[in-house]
Design a protein around this motif. Structure first.
Motif, PDB file in Angstrom:
ATOM      1  N   VAL A 112     -16.693  12.958  18.048  1.00  0.00           N
ATOM      2  CA  VAL A 112     -16.414  11.894  17.254  1.00  0.00           C
ATOM      3  C   VAL A 112     -15.098  10.973  17.650  1.00  0.00           C
ATOM      4  N   CYS A 113     -15.215   9.784  17.298  1.00  0.00           N
ATOM      5  CA  CYS A 113     -14.114   8.872  17.416  1.00  0.00           C
ATOM      6  C   CYS A 113     -13.050   8.825  16.179  1.00  0.00           C
ATOM      7  N   SER A 114     -11.670   8.973  16.231  1.00  0.00           N
ATOM      8  CA  SER A 114     -11.074   9.029  15.251  1.00  0.00           C
ATOM      9  C   SER A 114     -10.253   7.758  15.333  1.00  0.00           C
ATOM     10  N   PHE A 115     -10.631   6.789  14.296  1.00  0.00           N
ATOM     11  CA  PHE A 115     -10.111   5.370  14.424  1.00  0.00           C
ATOM     12  C   PHE A 115      -9.011   5.203  13.409  1.00  0.00           C
ATOM     13  N   ASP A 116      -7.977   4.445  13.458  1.00  0.00           N
ATOM     14  CA  ASP A 116      -6.793   4.061  12.475  1.00  0.00           C
ATOM     15  C   ASP A 116      -6.877   2.594  12.764  1.00  0.00           C
ATOM     16  N   LEU A 117      -6.926   1.794  11.846  1.00  0.00           N
ATOM     17  CA  LEU A 117      -7.272   0.151  11.681  1.00  0.00           C
ATOM     18  C   LEU A 117      -6.286  -0.145  10.671  1.00  0.00           C
ATOM     19  N   TYR A 118      -5.299  -1.177  11.266  1.00  0.00           N
ATOM     20  CA  TYR A 118      -4.495  -1.817  10.229  1.00  0.00           C
ATOM     21  C   TYR A 118      -4.700  -3.155  10.193  1.00  0.00           C
ATOM     22  N   ASP A 145       0.403  -0.844   2.258  1.00  0.00           N
ATOM     23  CA  ASP A 145       1.522  -1.593   1.964  1.00  0.00           C
ATOM     24  C   ASP A 145       1.285  -2.860   1.263  1.00  0.00           C
ATOM     25  N   GLU A 146       2.280  -3.808   0.916  1.00  0.00           N
ATOM     26  CA  GLU A 146       1.881  -4.968   0.326  1.00  0.00           C
ATOM     27  C   GLU A 146       1.340  -5.912   1.609  1.00  0.00           C
ATOM     28  N   GLY A 147      -0.060  -6.456   1.456  1.00  0.00           N
ATOM     29  CA  GLY A 147      -0.622  -6.988   2.289  1.00  0.00           C
ATOM     30  C   GLY A 147      -1.127  -6.413   3.799  1.00  0.00           C
ATOM     31  N   ILE A 148      -1.276  -4.996   3.571  1.00  0.00           N
ATOM     32  CA  ILE A 148      -1.838  -4.369   4.458  1.00  0.00           C
ATOM     33  C   ILE A 148      -2.671  -3.376   4.269  1.00  0.00           C
ATOM     34  N   ALA A 149      -4.178  -3.758   4.740  1.00  0.00           N
ATOM     35  CA  ALA A 149      -5.403  -2.864   4.649  1.00  0.00           C
ATOM     36  C   ALA A 149      -5.230  -1.661   5.637  1.00  0.00           C
ATOM     37  N   TYR A 150      -5.563  -0.519   5.165  1.00  0.00           N
ATOM     38  CA  TYR A 150      -5.832   0.552   6.218  1.00  0.00           C
ATOM     39  C   TYR A 150      -7.200   1.326   6.114  1.00  0.00           C
ATOM     40  N   ARG A 173      -3.942  -9.912  11.273  1.00  0.00           N
ATOM     41  CA  ARG A 173      -3.437  -9.392  12.214  1.00  0.00           C
ATOM     42  C   ARG A 173      -4.165  -7.750  12.143  1.00  0.00           C
ATOM     43  N   LEU A 174      -4.765  -7.623  13.476  1.00  0.00           N
ATOM     44  CA  LEU A 174      -5.367  -6.159  13.650  1.00  0.00           C
ATOM     45  C   LEU A 174      -4.626  -5.339  14.557  1.00  0.00           C
TER      46      LEU A 174
END
Length: 211
Positions: A112-118, A145-150, A173-174
């Motif tokens: 599997v691929c382990s992704f972390d996207l911000y 955090d404020e304004g940051i989706a994870y 921003r990604l």
């Protein structure tokens, strides 16, 4: 078109790395992403993009450290076969809705691929309504955090996705990671009428063609 972004207010992972444990307009149809050998075994994701020794090498140049600003076509939709290749896909719909989704090469690699996207917006814009879709117990979405989706996604022969809403037309921003390493080459989006395969920087700033 790609150009430097003077967008210093956007948050970058470098400021919050402790949090790390994703066509034509839609009326013209989906954009199909063809998987080929370049997106095969992601175990080689730390190889150099281009060693400069092959004159015929058409791989993109290594990404820059400075975030660049690119256009993303409003309403364009991407499509890729789950399990057949590694991908981080970015879509924007009119009104401020963003979708990030991932695929892996599990059908051939057997891992599997382990992704972390911000995904973040600057302080003049809002980000809210974070929703995960097609997620399993090992996946998670949250407001980091404020304004940051994870989004954390353990993607196999499936699709994992996160949607969120921003101020209409906001620049997003990604910052993308695969197996803990920065991997901009697997980022796909449609901008200026072109399917882009691989980001020129990580982080990368996306500006919708229309709100």
């Amino acid at each position: 078109m790609t150009f430097s972004a003077d967008f210093v207010k956007l948050r970058s992972l470098g400021l919050w790395s402790f949090l790390l444990v994703a066509a034509p307009l839609a009326s013209a149809g989906c954009i199909i992403v063809d998987e080929d050998d370049r997106h095969g075994d992601h175990a080689h994701h730390d190889d150099d993009w281009n060693d400069g020794d092959d004159e015929n090498d058409n791989d993109p140049p290594p990404p820059t450290d400075e975030p660049l600003l690119v256009a993303i076509d409003t309403g364009a939709v991407l499509n890729s076969e789950p399990g057949e290749g590694v991908g981080i896909f970015v879509e924007y719909a009119a009104g401020g809705t963003w979708r990030l989704w991932t695929t892996c090469d599990t059908n051939t690699s057997k891992v599997v691929c382990s992704f972390d996207l911000y995904a973040s917006v600057d302080t003049s814009s809002e980000l809210f309504d974070i929703v995960g879709t097609d997620l399993e117990k090992t996946d998670a979405t949250r407001l980091a955090d404020e304004g940051i989706a994870y989004l954390h996604a353990e993607t196999g022969s499936d699709v994992d996705a996160m949607t969120f809403t921003t101020t209409e037309g906001a620049i997003v921003r990604l910052e993308a990671y695969l197996d803990g390493a920065q991997e901009p080459r697997y980022v796909y989006w449609f901008g200026d009428g072109i399917l882009h395969e691989g980001a020129p920087s990580n982080p990368l700033d996306f500006e919708p063609t229309s709100p």
